[in-house]
Design a protein around this motif. Sequence first.
Motif, PDB file in Angstrom:
ATOM      1  N   SER A   1       0.813  -1.226   0.000  1.00 37.72           N
ATOM      2  CA  SER A   1       0.000   0.000   0.000  1.00 37.72           C
ATOM      3  C   SER A   1       0.844   1.274   0.000  1.00 37.72           C
ATOM      4  CB  SER A   1      -0.943  -0.004   1.193  1.00 37.72           C
ATOM      5  OG  SER A   1      -0.154  -0.051   2.362  1.00 37.72           O
ATOM      6  N   ASP A   2       2.179   1.145   0.207  1.00 35.87           N
ATOM      7  CA  ASP A   2       3.006   2.366   0.178  1.00 35.87           C
ATOM      8  C   ASP A   2       3.512   2.678  -1.229  1.00 35.87           C
ATOM      9  OD1 ASP A   2       4.892   0.393  -0.237  1.00 35.87           O
ATOM     10  OD2 ASP A   2       6.298   1.133   1.266  1.00 35.87           O
ATOM     11  N   ASN A   3       3.042   1.919  -2.231  1.00 33.40           N
ATOM     12  CA  ASN A   3       3.490   2.161  -3.610  1.00 33.40           C
ATOM     13  C   ASN A   3       2.378   2.844  -4.417  1.00 33.40           C
ATOM     14  OD1 ASN A   3       5.059   2.185  -5.876  1.00 33.40           O
ATOM     15  ND2 ASN A   3       5.057  -0.033  -6.189  1.00 33.40           N
ATOM     16  N   PRO A   4       2.520   4.156  -4.670  1.00 34.88           N
ATOM     17  CA  PRO A   4       1.435   4.914  -5.305  1.00 34.88           C
ATOM     18  C   PRO A   4       1.203   4.525  -6.761  1.00 34.88           C
ATOM     19  CG  PRO A   4       3.411   6.251  -5.122  1.00 34.88           C
ATOM     20  CD  PRO A   4       3.712   4.972  -4.420  1.00 34.88           C
ATOM     21  N   LEU A   5       0.033   4.906  -7.279  1.00 38.84           N
ATOM     22  CA  LEU A   5      -0.344   4.542  -8.646  1.00 38.84           C
ATOM     23  C   LEU A   5      -0.233   5.737  -9.585  1.00 38.84           C
ATOM     24  CD1 LEU A   5      -3.613   2.570  -7.805  1.00 38.84           C
ATOM     25  CD2 LEU A   5      -1.311   1.658  -8.111  1.00 38.84           C
ATOM     26  N   ILE A   6      -0.134   5.440 -10.886  1.00 42.73           N
ATOM     27  CA  ILE A   6      -0.158   6.489 -11.897  1.00 42.73           C
ATOM     28  C   ILE A   6      -1.619   6.768 -12.253  1.00 42.73           C
ATOM     29  CG2 ILE A   6       0.469   7.066 -14.281  1.00 42.73           C
ATOM     30  CD1 ILE A   6       2.969   5.315 -13.940  1.00 42.73           C
ATOM     31  N   VAL A   7      -1.962   8.055 -12.386  1.00 48.01           N
ATOM     32  CA  VAL A   7      -3.321   8.416 -12.779  1.00 48.01           C
ATOM     33  C   VAL A   7      -3.302   8.792 -14.258  1.00 48.01           C
ATOM     34  CG1 VAL A   7      -5.255   9.966 -12.351  1.00 48.01           C
ATOM     35  CG2 VAL A   7      -3.843   9.177 -10.437  1.00 48.01           C
ATOM     36  N   HIS A   8      -4.178   8.139 -15.021  1.00 49.92           N
ATOM     37  CA  HIS A   8      -4.207   8.321 -16.478  1.00 49.92           C
ATOM     38  C   HIS A   8      -5.335   9.259 -16.883  1.00 49.92           C
ATOM     39  CE1 HIS A   8      -1.947   4.684 -15.735  1.00 49.92           C
ATOM     40  NE2 HIS A   8      -1.490   4.686 -16.973  1.00 49.92           N
ATOM     41  N   VAL A   9      -4.997  10.226 -17.719  1.00 50.25           N
ATOM     42  CA  VAL A   9      -6.001  11.169 -18.222  1.00 50.25           C
ATOM     43  C   VAL A   9      -5.971  11.157 -19.755  1.00 50.25           C
ATOM     44  CG1 VAL A   9      -5.883  12.685 -16.186  1.00 50.25           C
ATOM     45  CG2 VAL A   9      -4.376  13.118 -18.143  1.00 50.25           C
ATOM     46  N   ALA A  10      -7.052  11.692 -20.362  1.00 46.79           N
ATOM     47  CA  ALA A  10      -7.140  11.624 -21.827  1.00 46.79           C
ATOM     48  C   ALA A  10      -6.691  12.911 -22.496  1.00 46.79           C
ATOM     49  CB  ALA A  10      -8.567  11.291 -22.248  1.00 46.79           C
ATOM     50  N   LYS A  11      -6.815  14.053 -21.785  1.00 48.61           N
ATOM     51  CA  LYS A  11      -6.410  15.311 -22.426  1.00 48.61           C
ATOM     52  C   LYS A  11      -5.735  16.242 -21.427  1.00 48.61           C
ATOM     53  CE  LYS A  11     -11.024  17.377 -22.262  1.00 48.61           C
ATOM     54  NZ  LYS A  11     -11.599  16.521 -21.221  1.00 48.61           N
ATOM     55  N   LYS A  12      -5.035  17.228 -21.992  1.00 47.49           N
ATOM     56  CA  LYS A  12      -4.204  18.081 -21.136  1.00 47.49           C
ATOM     57  C   LYS A  12      -5.032  18.854 -20.112  1.00 47.49           C
ATOM     58  CE  LYS A  12      -0.260  18.074 -24.078  1.00 47.49           C
ATOM     59  NZ  LYS A  12       0.197  18.477 -25.378  1.00 47.49           N
ATOM     60  N   ASP A  13      -6.239  19.299 -20.490  1.00 52.84           N
ATOM     61  CA  ASP A  13      -7.076  20.053 -19.538  1.00 52.84           C
ATOM     62  C   ASP A  13      -7.353  19.248 -18.274  1.00 52.84           C
ATOM     63  OD1 ASP A  13      -7.185  22.068 -21.295  1.00 52.84           O
ATOM     64  OD2 ASP A  13      -9.234  21.684 -22.017  1.00 52.84           O
ATOM     65  N   ASP A  14      -7.375  17.944 -18.413  1.00 55.39           N
ATOM     66  CA  ASP A  14      -7.701  17.100 -17.247  1.00 55.39           C
ATOM     67  C   ASP A  14      -6.578  17.066 -16.214  1.00 55.39           C
ATOM     68  OD1 ASP A  14     -10.152  16.589 -18.333  1.00 55.39           O
ATOM     69  OD2 ASP A  14      -9.549  14.692 -19.268  1.00 55.39           O
ATOM     70  N   ILE A  15      -5.370  17.456 -16.627  1.00 54.47           N
ATOM     71  CA  ILE A  15      -4.251  17.451 -15.673  1.00 54.47           C
ATOM     72  C   ILE A  15      -4.525  18.466 -14.553  1.00 54.47           C
ATOM     73  CG2 ILE A  15      -1.770  17.850 -15.371  1.00 54.47           C
ATOM     74  CD1 ILE A  15      -1.364  16.917 -18.248  1.00 54.47           C
ATOM     75  N   ASP A  16      -5.058  19.629 -14.939  1.00 51.07           N
ATOM     76  CA  ASP A  16      -5.323  20.682 -13.945  1.00 51.07           C
ATOM     77  C   ASP A  16      -6.400  20.294 -12.930  1.00 51.07           C
ATOM     78  OD1 ASP A  16      -3.471  22.484 -15.046  1.00 51.07           O
ATOM     79  OD2 ASP A  16      -4.889  22.899 -16.674  1.00 51.07           O
ATOM     80  N   LYS A  17      -7.166  19.265 -13.254  1.00 46.87           N
ATOM     81  CA  LYS A  17      -8.201  18.835 -12.303  1.00 46.87           C
ATOM     82  C   LYS A  17      -7.612  18.022 -11.146  1.00 46.87           C
ATOM     83  CE  LYS A  17     -11.725  18.793 -15.896  1.00 46.87           C
ATOM     84  NZ  LYS A  17     -12.272  17.929 -16.937  1.00 46.87           N
ATOM     85  N   ILE A  18      -6.430  17.451 -11.347  1.00 46.28           N
ATOM     86  CA  ILE A  18      -5.861  16.612 -10.286  1.00 46.28           C
ATOM     87  C   ILE A  18      -4.524  17.139  -9.745  1.00 46.28           C
ATOM     88  CG2 ILE A  18      -7.034  14.471 -10.972  1.00 46.28           C
ATOM     89  CD1 ILE A  18      -4.550  13.645 -12.513  1.00 46.28           C
ATOM     90  N   ALA A  19      -3.900  18.069 -10.501  1.00 50.33           N
ATOM     91  CA  ALA A  19      -2.591  18.595 -10.079  1.00 50.33           C
ATOM     92  C   ALA A  19      -2.628  20.120 -10.062  1.00 50.33           C
ATOM     93  CB  ALA A  19      -1.517  18.111 -11.035  1.00 50.33           C
TER      94      ALA A  19
END
Length: 347
Positions: free
Chosen positions: A58-76
């Motif tokens: 559980s200490d190994n984090p996951l990669i979050v996959h998005v489809a477009k660049k605008d979606d990056i700002d929603k999580i970062a």
Amino acid sequence: MYYNWEINTSTEELKVVCNLIKNGELVIFPTETVYGIGANALSAEAVGKIFIAKGRPSDNPLIVHVAKKDDIDKIATDITEVEAKLIERFMPGPFTIILKKKKNVLPDIVTAGLDTVAVRMPNNLIAQAIITFSGVPIAAPSANISGRPSGTNISDIRRELESKVSAVIDGGNTEIGLESTVVKVVDEIPIILRPGKITPEEIKEVVGNVSIDKNVFQQVSKNEKVESPGMKHRHYAPSTKCQLIYSKDEKDQIFEINKRVRKYRGDVVVIGFTEHREQIIVSKDRYIDIGSNQKLEEVAKNIYSALRKADEFRPEIILIEGMEKCGIGIAIMNRLLRTCEYDYIEI
Ligand code: TXA
Ligand code: MG
């Protein structure tokens, strides 16, 4: 359920699969690097199922996959100029960037409680369709039981994981065969935490600077603090003991391998280059050809399925030919060093 989308993606089936994701189920899908086990990244319960299916710490984090660049700002958030340049140049593609995590969007389990998040935008069309039509970011580690070689071939994956997920999407063998390059920018310098198809040279071209984390080629010592939790865990390994052998001089490399073939009285499997097949003295079926040493892209593509195949013989040892740490050879050698648990002989 198994869906074959290798030739054509069915819209009806796409709806069914995206509903599974939305409803918190696990779906195995192809990306250009390796297959992923995906779940709705916004749901702690859904993401919890990934850790259980893989037996992942559980200490190994996951990669979050998005489809477009605008979606990056929603999580970062707080994306710097250097980070923006890297995103612009390498996404979509086999590239993952560690960014500051936006508060109160992703549950803690996704990022193992860190204040950063790993973001990736695959360029595989099936992956893009699934992310887009699910309408949520998708957390997805490589499709394999934790510690085993990553899944790049659908029959390996079905054997290992089909019973643990709601759907498996077949998109054929993955194009690259090694996981994405993972980069974190610290003090305006991109640091490669995991090498991949995107090489240090390419990154340097964009921002004028690059560095490779020392743990890329070195075993993490006990209690050492690492930039990426995945560096600490055993990785990419079949159940048989493996040894990696390399020399700048091809003849010496072949000589060293043959010496070991004799030492183990032939109870070995050799994972080697097409060019060396005749010169390495094992029976034909125990020589697994990983491609030409002049075409390391081909080697990258074959390496994980070769490791699984070698394991099936249950030999005393698997001997693997090494290569120069250059271009995509950096990423291949990084994985093989871990496969062999750093049992590496350089002559
Ligand atoms: O190509 C890929 O990246 C594939 C496909 C499915 O997208 N995914 C993949 O995920 O390889 P995984 O979970 O097998 O590897 C993710 C790596 C791990 O080494 C993990 O420790 C690291 O990324 N990582 C994830 N989040 C991180 C963070 N916030 N900070 C540092 N490292 C992180
Ligand atoms: Mg993995």
